[in-house]
Design a protein around this motif. Structure first.
Motif, PDB file in Angstrom:
ATOM      1  N   SER A   1      14.497  -5.911   6.893  1.00  0.00           N
ATOM      2  CA  SER A   1      13.668  -4.722   7.080  1.00  0.00           C
ATOM      3  C   SER A   1      13.227  -4.211   5.713  1.00  0.00           C
ATOM      4  O   SER A   1      13.574  -4.770   4.675  1.00  0.00           O
ATOM      5  N   LEU A   2      12.444  -3.132   5.734  1.00  0.00           N
ATOM      6  CA  LEU A   2      11.980  -2.485   4.504  1.00  0.00           C
ATOM      7  C   LEU A   2      12.546  -1.077   4.448  1.00  0.00           C
ATOM      8  O   LEU A   2      12.715  -0.436   5.480  1.00  0.00           O
ATOM      9  N   ASN A   3      12.807  -0.585   3.233  1.00  0.00           N
ATOM     10  CA  ASN A   3      13.254   0.802   3.165  1.00  0.00           C
ATOM     11  C   ASN A   3      12.062   1.742   3.364  1.00  0.00           C
ATOM     12  O   ASN A   3      10.905   1.315   3.396  1.00  0.00           O
ATOM     13  N   LEU A   4      12.366   3.014   3.506  1.00  0.00           N
ATOM     14  CA  LEU A   4      11.339   3.981   3.868  1.00  0.00           C
ATOM     15  C   LEU A   4      10.191   4.015   2.863  1.00  0.00           C
ATOM     16  O   LEU A   4       9.017   3.988   3.228  1.00  0.00           O
ATOM     17  N   ALA A   5      10.519   4.089   1.579  1.00  0.00           N
ATOM     18  CA  ALA A   5       9.479   4.210   0.564  1.00  0.00           C
ATOM     19  C   ALA A   5       8.572   2.979   0.546  1.00  0.00           C
ATOM     20  O   ALA A   5       7.346   3.102   0.409  1.00  0.00           O
ATOM     21  N   ALA A   6       9.165   1.792   0.713  1.00  0.00           N
ATOM     22  CA  ALA A   6       8.372   0.566   0.709  1.00  0.00           C
ATOM     23  C   ALA A   6       7.458   0.505   1.931  1.00  0.00           C
ATOM     24  O   ALA A   6       6.267   0.181   1.821  1.00  0.00           O
ATOM     25  N   ALA A   7       8.004   0.817   3.100  1.00  0.00           N
ATOM     26  CA  ALA A   7       7.206   0.793   4.325  1.00  0.00           C
ATOM     27  C   ALA A   7       6.061   1.807   4.255  1.00  0.00           C
ATOM     28  O   ALA A   7       4.920   1.514   4.625  1.00  0.00           O
ATOM     29  N   ALA A   8       6.375   2.996   3.761  1.00  0.00           N
ATOM     30  CA  ALA A   8       5.354   4.036   3.649  1.00  0.00           C
ATOM     31  C   ALA A   8       4.254   3.604   2.688  1.00  0.00           C
ATOM     32  O   ALA A   8       3.059   3.821   2.951  1.00  0.00           O
ATOM     33  N   SER A   9       4.627   2.993   1.574  1.00  0.00           N
ATOM     34  CA  SER A   9       3.640   2.541   0.597  1.00  0.00           C
ATOM     35  C   SER A   9       2.678   1.527   1.223  1.00  0.00           C
ATOM     36  O   SER A   9       1.455   1.616   1.031  1.00  0.00           O
ATOM     37  N   ILE A  10       3.221   0.589   1.973  1.00  0.00           N
ATOM     38  CA  ILE A  10       2.394  -0.453   2.596  1.00  0.00           C
ATOM     39  C   ILE A  10       1.441   0.153   3.621  1.00  0.00           C
ATOM     40  O   ILE A  10       0.236  -0.138   3.631  1.00  0.00           O
ATOM     41  N   CYS A  11       1.957   1.029   4.468  1.00  0.00           N
ATOM     42  CA  CYS A  11       1.139   1.614   5.533  1.00  0.00           C
ATOM     43  C   CYS A  11       0.056   2.538   4.977  1.00  0.00           C
ATOM     44  O   CYS A  11      -1.103   2.495   5.410  1.00  0.00           O
ATOM     45  N   LEU A  12       0.423   3.379   4.020  1.00  0.00           N
ATOM     46  CA  LEU A  12      -0.558   4.305   3.450  1.00  0.00           C
ATOM     47  C   LEU A  12      -1.624   3.550   2.662  1.00  0.00           C
ATOM     48  O   LEU A  12      -2.812   3.897   2.715  1.00  0.00           O
ATOM     49  N   TYR A  13      -1.216   2.510   1.960  1.00  0.00           N
ATOM     50  CA  TYR A  13      -2.218   1.720   1.235  1.00  0.00           C
ATOM     51  C   TYR A  13      -3.163   1.016   2.214  1.00  0.00           C
ATOM     52  O   TYR A  13      -4.383   0.965   1.984  1.00  0.00           O
ATOM     53  N   ALA A  14      -2.618   0.477   3.312  1.00  0.00           N
ATOM     54  CA  ALA A  14      -3.456  -0.199   4.306  1.00  0.00           C
ATOM     55  C   ALA A  14      -4.508   0.760   4.849  1.00  0.00           C
ATOM     56  O   ALA A  14      -5.691   0.396   4.991  1.00  0.00           O
ATOM     57  N   SER A  15      -4.107   1.990   5.152  1.00  0.00           N
ATOM     58  CA  SER A  15      -5.060   2.993   5.631  1.00  0.00           C
ATOM     59  C   SER A  15      -6.109   3.304   4.576  1.00  0.00           C
ATOM     60  O   SER A  15      -7.308   3.387   4.854  1.00  0.00           O
ATOM     61  N   SER A  16      -5.658   3.505   3.351  1.00  0.00           N
ATOM     62  CA  SER A  16      -6.574   3.836   2.264  1.00  0.00           C
ATOM     63  C   SER A  16      -7.585   2.713   2.029  1.00  0.00           C
ATOM     64  O   SER A  16      -8.779   2.977   1.814  1.00  0.00           O
ATOM     65  N   ARG A  17      -7.113   1.481   2.085  1.00  0.00           N
ATOM     66  CA  ARG A  17      -8.003   0.331   1.875  1.00  0.00           C
ATOM     67  C   ARG A  17      -9.129   0.307   2.908  1.00  0.00           C
ATOM     68  O   ARG A  17     -10.306   0.139   2.567  1.00  0.00           O
ATOM     69  N   VAL A  18      -8.768   0.528   4.169  1.00  0.00           N
ATOM     70  CA  VAL A  18      -9.764   0.505   5.230  1.00  0.00           C
ATOM     71  C   VAL A  18     -10.727   1.687   5.113  1.00  0.00           C
ATOM     72  O   VAL A  18     -11.949   1.537   5.242  1.00  0.00           O
ATOM     73  N   GLN A  19     -10.178   2.865   4.834  1.00  0.00           N
ATOM     74  CA  GLN A  19     -11.024   4.061   4.792  1.00  0.00           C
ATOM     75  C   GLN A  19     -11.967   4.069   3.591  1.00  0.00           C
ATOM     76  O   GLN A  19     -13.004   4.716   3.631  1.00  0.00           O
ATOM     77  N   HIS A  20     -11.584   3.370   2.517  1.00  0.00           N
ATOM     78  CA  HIS A  20     -12.424   3.363   1.323  1.00  0.00           C
ATOM     79  C   HIS A  20     -13.224   2.062   1.180  1.00  0.00           C
ATOM     80  O   HIS A  20     -13.875   1.852   0.145  1.00  0.00           O
ATOM     81  N   ALA A  21     -13.168   1.205   2.189  1.00  0.00           N
ATOM     82  CA  ALA A  21     -13.928  -0.054   2.133  1.00  0.00           C
ATOM     83  C   ALA A  21     -15.425   0.250   2.168  1.00  0.00           C
ATOM     84  O   ALA A  21     -15.883   1.125   2.899  1.00  0.00           O
ATOM     85  N   LYS A  22     -16.185  -0.502   1.384  1.00  0.00           N
ATOM     86  CA  LYS A  22     -17.638  -0.275   1.315  1.00  0.00           C
ATOM     87  C   LYS A  22     -18.344  -1.258   2.230  1.00  0.00           C
ATOM     88  O   LYS A  22     -17.879  -2.318   2.526  1.00  0.00           O
TER      89      LYS A  22
END
Length: 265
Positions: free
Chosen positions: A244-265
């Motif tokens: 599994s992943l710890n909380l900080a690692a999981a949160a980093s992956i999920c928040l980055y995934a959202s940011s990548r999609v929302q800021h895609a051109k």
């Protein structure tokens, strides 16, 4: 200029801010080190800046700039600096700041597109790290839901490395009220789950809209009942042998995934 000792009443009052009940009553907290202090000064939240002689040498521009902007700057002895600091090697630079949390309604009124919602987070280091990650990916706020750690805790402030002053932060002990408010604001609620029905790699369509990510407690994860109430449960694909992943690692992956999609051109 004579340095204030650790027995000076102003220093004694500031040192008491290491304790949560004193922070709650006073509405103040301590920010330690140049990163946090500079961010606090930039947002105009500093009531008083304590500095040692050594810190004045290292951070002359920071201290002089604070004084020039009307902030009360106070030279303290090395022993006072040690009492004010919480680290093994105190930086000798500590600001007394006004607390930063805002009502949840204030965050929601800004039409946020990406929120991090840790539920019953208990570790201050993780809280600070999550706030720093939220800042890095451009999230619009962090909502500490349930019985969560105080983000003004010294360890949390240090882990946030200044981001505490960049990202709106709300606290609400009523998890039901938080979920209802998010839905009423038109925000899709997502939960991280090892056996979630949606793979993160396939979630781009969901992530394009406004989303709030629920993250569970470090020790016990997200309560299954709360997870069921999310609009979607998202699993992070693990392709190696890690269990599994710890909380900080999981949160980093999920928040980055959202940011990548929302800021895609």
């Amino acid at each position: 200029m004579e340095a204030l000792s650790e027995r000076n009443p102003r220093v004694v009052s500031a040192v008491k801010l290491h304790r949560a009940p004193v922070r709650r009553k006073s509405g103040l907290f301590l920010a330690e080190g140049p990163n946090s202090v500079e961010s606090a000064l930039d947002t105009g939240r500093v009531e008083e800046l304590f500095y040692s002689l050594k810190a004045a040498g290292r951070e002359h521009e920071l201290v002089a700039g604070a004084a020039a902007n009307g902030v009360r700057t106070t030279l303290v002895s090395d022993r006072a600096a040690e009492a004010l600091g919480e680290t093994v090697t105190p930086p000798g630079l500590v600001a007394v700041c006004r607390q930063i949390d805002v009502p949840l309604t204030e965050i929601l009124e800004s039409a946020p597109r990406l929120l991090a919602v840790p539920v019953a987070m208990s570790d201050p280091g993780n809280a600070g790290t999550l706030i720093r990650v939220a800042d890095a990916v451009g999230a619009n706020g962090v909502v500490l839901a349930g019985d969560s750690v105080d983000p003004h805790n010294g360890k949390s402030v240090r882990a946030a490395a200044g981001s505490l002053f960049h990202v709106p932060i709300a606290r609400d002990r009523d998890i039901d009220a938080v979920l209802q408010a998010l839905r009423a604001a038109g925000i899709t609620v997502l939960a991280t789950a090892a056996k979630g029905e949606v793979d993160l790699d396939s979630a781009d369509e969901i992530l394009r809209g406004p989303v709030a990510w629920l993250f569970g407690n470090e020790a016990h994860g997200l309560d299954p009942e709360i997870s069921r109430r999310a609009d979607h449960r998202i699993r992070i694909p693990i392709r190696g042998r890690a269990e599994s992943l710890n909380l900080a690692a999981a949160a980093s992956i999920c928040l980055y995934a959202s940011s990548r999609v929302q800021h895609a051109k």
